[in-house]
Design a protein around this motif. Structure first.
Motif, mmCIF file in Angstrom:
data_model
loop_
_atom_site.group_PDB
_atom_site.id
_atom_site.type_symbol
_atom_site.label_atom_id
_atom_site.label_comp_id
_atom_site.label_asym_id
_atom_site.label_seq_id
_atom_site.Cartn_x
_atom_site.Cartn_y
_atom_site.Cartn_z
ATOM 1 N N ALA A 1 0.841 -1.208 0.000
ATOM 2 C CA ALA A 1 0.000 0.000 0.000
ATOM 3 C C ALA A 1 0.871 1.251 0.000
ATOM 4 N N ALA A 2 1.933 1.263 0.806
ATOM 5 C CA ALA A 2 2.835 2.422 0.862
ATOM 6 C C ALA A 2 3.513 2.638 -0.487
ATOM 7 N N GLY A 3 3.913 1.564 -1.137
ATOM 8 C CA GLY A 3 4.536 1.674 -2.460
ATOM 9 C C GLY A 3 3.574 2.239 -3.491
ATOM 10 N N ILE A 4 2.342 1.784 -3.437
ATOM 11 C CA ILE A 4 1.324 2.312 -4.352
ATOM 12 C C ILE A 4 1.116 3.802 -4.093
ATOM 13 N N LEU A 5 1.028 4.189 -2.827
ATOM 14 C CA LEU A 5 0.820 5.599 -2.497
ATOM 15 C C LEU A 5 2.006 6.456 -2.928
ATOM 16 N N ASP A 6 3.224 5.979 -2.729
ATOM 17 C CA ASP A 6 4.396 6.736 -3.172
ATOM 18 C C ASP A 6 4.362 6.945 -4.687
ATOM 19 N N THR A 7 4.038 5.890 -5.407
ATOM 20 C CA THR A 7 3.951 5.994 -6.855
ATOM 21 C C THR A 7 2.816 6.919 -7.269
ATOM 22 N N ALA A 8 1.671 6.786 -6.615
ATOM 23 C CA ALA A 8 0.529 7.652 -6.932
ATOM 24 C C ALA A 8 0.896 9.113 -6.717
ATOM 25 N N ALA A 9 1.638 9.398 -5.652
ATOM 26 C CA ALA A 9 2.048 10.771 -5.380
ATOM 27 C C ALA A 9 2.892 11.310 -6.523
ATOM 28 N N ALA A 10 3.834 10.509 -6.993
ATOM 29 C CA ALA A 10 4.703 10.948 -8.085
ATOM 30 C C ALA A 10 3.912 11.159 -9.373
ATOM 31 N N VAL A 11 3.038 10.225 -9.679
ATOM 32 C CA VAL A 11 2.247 10.316 -10.918
ATOM 33 C C VAL A 11 1.296 11.507 -10.851
ATOM 34 N N LEU A 12 0.629 11.679 -9.732
ATOM 35 C CA LEU A 12 -0.309 12.798 -9.596
ATOM 36 C C LEU A 12 0.415 14.147 -9.598
ATOM 37 N N ALA A 13 1.586 14.199 -8.974
ATOM 38 C CA ALA A 13 2.352 15.450 -8.974
ATOM 39 C C ALA A 13 2.782 15.811 -10.386
ATOM 40 N N GLU A 14 3.093 14.793 -11.175
ATOM 41 C CA GLU A 14 3.550 15.029 -12.549
ATOM 42 C C GLU A 14 2.390 15.315 -13.501
ATOM 43 N N ARG A 15 1.326 14.530 -13.406
ATOM 44 C CA ARG A 15 0.254 14.609 -14.403
ATOM 45 C C ARG A 15 -1.021 15.272 -13.900
ATOM 46 N N GLY A 16 -1.133 15.434 -12.597
ATOM 47 C CA GLY A 16 -2.323 16.080 -12.043
ATOM 48 C C GLY A 16 -3.572 15.235 -12.210
ATOM 49 N N GLU A 17 -4.689 15.921 -12.334
ATOM 50 C CA GLU A 17 -5.998 15.257 -12.414
ATOM 51 C C GLU A 17 -6.123 14.312 -13.601
ATOM 52 N N PRO B 1 -10.146 0.834 -3.524
ATOM 53 C CA PRO B 1 -11.264 0.462 -4.385
ATOM 54 C C PRO B 1 -11.765 1.579 -5.310
ATOM 55 N N THR B 2 -11.437 2.824 -4.977
ATOM 56 C CA THR B 2 -11.863 3.952 -5.808
ATOM 57 C C THR B 2 -10.731 4.978 -5.863
ATOM 58 N N ARG B 3 -10.841 5.879 -6.803
ATOM 59 C CA ARG B 3 -9.876 6.983 -6.882
ATOM 60 C C ARG B 3 -9.950 7.822 -5.608
ATOM 61 N N ASP B 4 -11.165 8.039 -5.109
ATOM 62 C CA ASP B 4 -11.322 8.793 -3.865
ATOM 63 C C ASP B 4 -10.607 8.107 -2.701
ATOM 64 N N ALA B 5 -10.679 6.781 -2.636
ATOM 65 C CA ALA B 5 -9.997 6.047 -1.564
ATOM 66 C C ALA B 5 -8.484 6.213 -1.690
ATOM 67 N N LEU B 6 -7.975 6.190 -2.911
ATOM 68 C CA LEU B 6 -6.553 6.392 -3.133
ATOM 69 C C LEU B 6 -6.148 7.802 -2.701
ATOM 70 N N LEU B 7 -6.902 8.804 -3.113
ATOM 71 C CA LEU B 7 -6.587 10.182 -2.755
ATOM 72 C C LEU B 7 -6.707 10.416 -1.259
ATOM 73 N N LEU B 8 -7.679 9.795 -0.635
ATOM 74 C CA LEU B 8 -7.818 9.905 0.817
ATOM 75 C C LEU B 8 -6.611 9.268 1.512
ATOM 76 N N GLY B 9 -6.183 8.109 1.042
ATOM 77 C CA GLY B 9 -5.003 7.458 1.614
ATOM 78 C C GLY B 9 -3.753 8.297 1.428
ATOM 79 N N LEU B 10 -3.605 8.870 0.253
ATOM 80 C CA LEU B 10 -2.458 9.728 -0.020
ATOM 81 C C LEU B 10 -2.493 10.969 0.860
ATOM 82 N N THR B 11 -3.655 11.555 1.007
ATOM 83 C CA THR B 11 -3.801 12.738 1.851
ATOM 84 C C THR B 11 -3.469 12.407 3.298
ATOM 85 N N ARG B 12 -3.925 11.266 3.766
ATOM 86 C CA ARG B 12 -3.655 10.861 5.156
ATOM 87 C C ARG B 12 -2.152 10.736 5.398
ATOM 88 N N VAL B 13 -1.445 10.083 4.487
ATOM 89 C CA VAL B 13 -0.003 9.900 4.634
ATOM 90 C C VAL B 13 0.720 11.243 4.556
#
Length: 187
Positions: free
Chosen positions: A12-28, A51-63
């Motif tokens: 989960a942490a690896g997914i969140l780290d990657t999501a952070a990089a991808v979102l920072a680069e490509r945005g919405e 399970p959803t994009r919102d769940a991913l963003l919530l997890g990223l925000t929490r971290v």
């Protein structure tokens, strides 16, 4: 299904780290498929953890919030002179880096407890700025809240520049400090 909690947490942490990089680069425009591909997991695996994009963003925000909260607390902004406090605050935000940049990019709608975010992250910086105004080191002709907004705007832009490899982390912290203090100094 991953049965070991420690392994599940690392994935989960690896997914969140990657999501952070991808979102920072490509945005919405970054899709869940883009994030899964970048993380080296299948979309089914990504959806099992988030399970959803919102769940991913919530997890990223929490971290991101937890990291920022800890860094701001460790900076002890109330115990140092203004210039050092601004430098420490800048370093705390820049060090949180991609996670915070991704959260800023998608907005604060994913912050679980905005009051806690404000209390733990924003208020210590606001108090530092109010102290600078009160002791004459910062301009009194500009409301402290406006100075705070200007400081956070510098932080957000510096995070984008770091994310695009236009500034290094240490350089960004130094630039934020000097740009803010030299531009906001009492006359």
């Amino acid at each position: 299904m991953v049965r070991h909690p420690a392994l599940r947490d690392r994935i989960a942490a690896g997914i969140l780290d990657t999501a952070a990089a991808v979102l920072a680069e490509r945005g919405e425009s970054a899709s869940m498929a883009d994030i899964a591909l970048a993380a080296g997991v299948g979309r089914a695996t990504l959806y099992r953890y988030f399970p959803t994009r919102d769940a991913l963003l919530l997890g990223l925000t929490r971290v991101a919030f937890e990291e920022l909260r800890d860094r701001i607390a460790d900076a002890e902004l109330d115990a140092v002179p203004l210039r050092e406090g601004v430098a420490r605050a800048a370093r705390a935000f820049i060090a949180a880096g991609r996670r915070y940049a991704a959260v800023v990019h998608v907005g604060k709608t994913y912050v679980e407890d905005p009051a806690e975010f404000d209390r733990a992250v924003a208020e210590p910086v606001r108090e530092l700025i109010r102290r600078g105004v009160a002791d004459g080191q910062l301009r009194a002709d500009v409301p402290a809240e406006v100075l705070f907004e200007m400081f956070t705007a510098l932080l957000e832009r510096a995070l984008q520049l770091v994310g695009h490899d236009r500034l290094g982390i240490e350089q960004a912290g130094a630039v934020i400090t000097t740009m803010f203090l030299d531009g906001a100094s009492a006359r």
